[in-house]
Scaffold this active site. Structure first.
Site, PDB file in Angstrom:
ATOM      1  N   ARG A   1       0.631  15.202  11.416  1.00  0.00           N
ATOM      2  CA  ARG A   1      -0.360  15.900  10.664  1.00  0.00           C
ATOM      3  C   ARG A   1      -1.809  15.453  11.275  1.00  0.00           C
ATOM      4  O   ARG A   1      -2.015  14.719  12.194  1.00  0.00           O
ATOM      5  CB  ARG A   1      -0.165  15.255   9.053  1.00  0.00           C
ATOM      6  CG  ARG A   1       1.005  15.966   8.309  1.00  0.00           C
ATOM      7  CD  ARG A   1       1.495  15.345   7.004  1.00  0.00           C
ATOM      8  NE  ARG A   1       0.068  15.567   6.253  1.00  0.00           N
ATOM      9  CZ  ARG A   1      -0.134  14.897   5.042  1.00  0.00           C
ATOM     10  NH1 ARG A   1       0.992  14.111   4.521  1.00  0.00           N
ATOM     11  NH2 ARG A   1      -1.244  15.048   4.336  1.00  0.00           N
ATOM     12  N   HIS A  29      13.593   7.650  13.322  1.00  0.00           N
ATOM     13  CA  HIS A  29      14.078   8.583  12.133  1.00  0.00           C
ATOM     14  C   HIS A  29      13.645   8.397  10.720  1.00  0.00           C
ATOM     15  O   HIS A  29      13.591   6.971  10.494  1.00  0.00           O
ATOM     16  CB  HIS A  29      15.657   8.394  12.119  1.00  0.00           C
ATOM     17  CG  HIS A  29      16.179   7.316  12.737  1.00  0.00           C
ATOM     18  ND1 HIS A  29      17.059   7.639  14.157  1.00  0.00           N
ATOM     19  CD2 HIS A  29      16.153   6.121  12.813  1.00  0.00           C
ATOM     20  CE1 HIS A  29      17.544   6.634  14.530  1.00  0.00           C
ATOM     21  NE2 HIS A  29      16.860   5.512  13.957  1.00  0.00           N
ATOM     22  N   ASN A  63       0.742   4.615   0.779  1.00  0.00           N
ATOM     23  CA  ASN A  63      -0.801   4.522   1.201  1.00  0.00           C
ATOM     24  C   ASN A  63      -1.524   5.096  -0.115  1.00  0.00           C
ATOM     25  O   ASN A  63      -2.808   4.988  -0.330  1.00  0.00           O
ATOM     26  CB  ASN A  63      -1.167   5.281   2.323  1.00  0.00           C
ATOM     27  CG  ASN A  63      -0.561   6.899   2.179  1.00  0.00           C
ATOM     28  OD1 ASN A  63       0.474   6.939   1.763  1.00  0.00           O
ATOM     29  ND2 ASN A  63      -1.171   7.656   2.918  1.00  0.00           N
ATOM     30  N   ARG A  82      13.147  -8.973  -1.152  1.00  0.00           N
ATOM     31  CA  ARG A  82      14.128  -8.230  -1.976  1.00  0.00           C
ATOM     32  C   ARG A  82      15.056  -9.035  -2.817  1.00  0.00           C
ATOM     33  O   ARG A  82      14.920 -10.247  -2.494  1.00  0.00           O
ATOM     34  CB  ARG A  82      15.178  -7.477  -0.936  1.00  0.00           C
ATOM     35  CG  ARG A  82      15.811  -8.536  -0.080  1.00  0.00           C
ATOM     36  CD  ARG A  82      16.619  -7.810   0.950  1.00  0.00           C
ATOM     37  NE  ARG A  82      17.403  -8.712   1.906  1.00  0.00           N
ATOM     38  CZ  ARG A  82      17.619  -8.450   3.309  1.00  0.00           C
ATOM     39  NH1 ARG A  82      17.109  -7.526   3.933  1.00  0.00           N
ATOM     40  NH2 ARG A  82      18.423  -9.333   3.847  1.00  0.00           N
TER      41      ARG A  82
END
Length: 235
Positions: free
Chosen positions: A110, A140, A163, A217
């Site tokens: 972009r 990926h 973001n 986590r």
């Protein structure tokens, strides 16, 4: 001269101009695999020995270097692409792309992105208003937006720079040599230091010091015989 009084005549005129533009590029040493299905802006500049595959649209003030491979089915608009770069089945707008870069298939570059030499942007990766340093990889299924990524950074599958908070955009910094594990969320504003590791599956909300390993986590808990208890309860 050719009068243009309706859409049919306009399409005929465009076909003539497309053939002239494509012929000029081929005479200058560009290979068009299928000129009838390749669309190039009159303002585009393409270097010798670049190969353009069918279904490709090169529009605006795009400059493409030598020995590149573009397409099939790629859209490049208002970009600078340097030498020996490959862009397959991808979209790039208003960005700078360096030498020996591999993009795609199915990537989206972009506007206001800058991709340095020898970077790999793989399948289903989106880059937005970010800089990617030399030799870095996002192979990926990642979104990298509003980020400064250093050199030789590995962005694992499913890496996300978070973001946007609903009102404002914030910057993520990933310094040279960092390793971002698969399925990690970097919640901006945040910095991952030089050579640091982020464990797979982490959601990072605070800065990671250089050479550190950050794990964010929950600890895994296994509940033995849980399914049997559920089945007995429902019977």
């Amino acid at each position: 001269t050719l009068g243009v009084n309706d859409r049919i005549a306009l399409s005929q005129a465009e076909k003539i101009m497309k053939r002239r533009i494509n012929t000029e590029h081929m005479r200058n040493g560009v290979t068009l695999i299928d000129p009838e299905n390749t669309y190039i802006s009159p303002d585009a500049v393409i270097g010798r020995d670049t190969v353009i595959y069918p279904g490709t649209i090169i529009s605006g003030s795009t400059t493409i270097g030598e020995n590149c491979i573009i397409g099939p089915n790629s859209e490049i608009k208002d970009c600078t692409v340097l030498n020996e770069t490959t862009i397959r089945q991808s979209v790039a707008h208003d960005s700078h792309i360096g030498n020996r870069v591999a993009i795609g298939p199915f990537a989206h570059i972009r506007p206001l992105s800058s991709i340095s030499d020898e970077v790999k942007i793989g399948n289903f990766v989106e880059i937005k208003k970010s800089t990617i340093g030399k030799g870095s990889k996002a192979s990926h299924l990642s979104y990298i937006g509003d980020a400064e990524v250093g050199s030789d950074v590995n962005l694992g599958c499913g890496s996300i720079t978070v973001n946007y908070d609903g009102k404002n955009k914030f910057l993520t910094k990933i310094e040279d040599g960092a390793f971002i594990g698969c399925n990690s969320n970097l919640v901006a504003p945040v910095t991952v230091g030089e050579g640091a590791y982020v464990a797979a599956g982490s959601t990072i909300t605070s800065d990671v010091p250089g050479k550190a390993l950050s794990i964010a986590r929950a600890r895994q808990v296994n509940k033995e015989n849980y399914v049997d208890r559920i089945n007995n309860k429902n019977s």
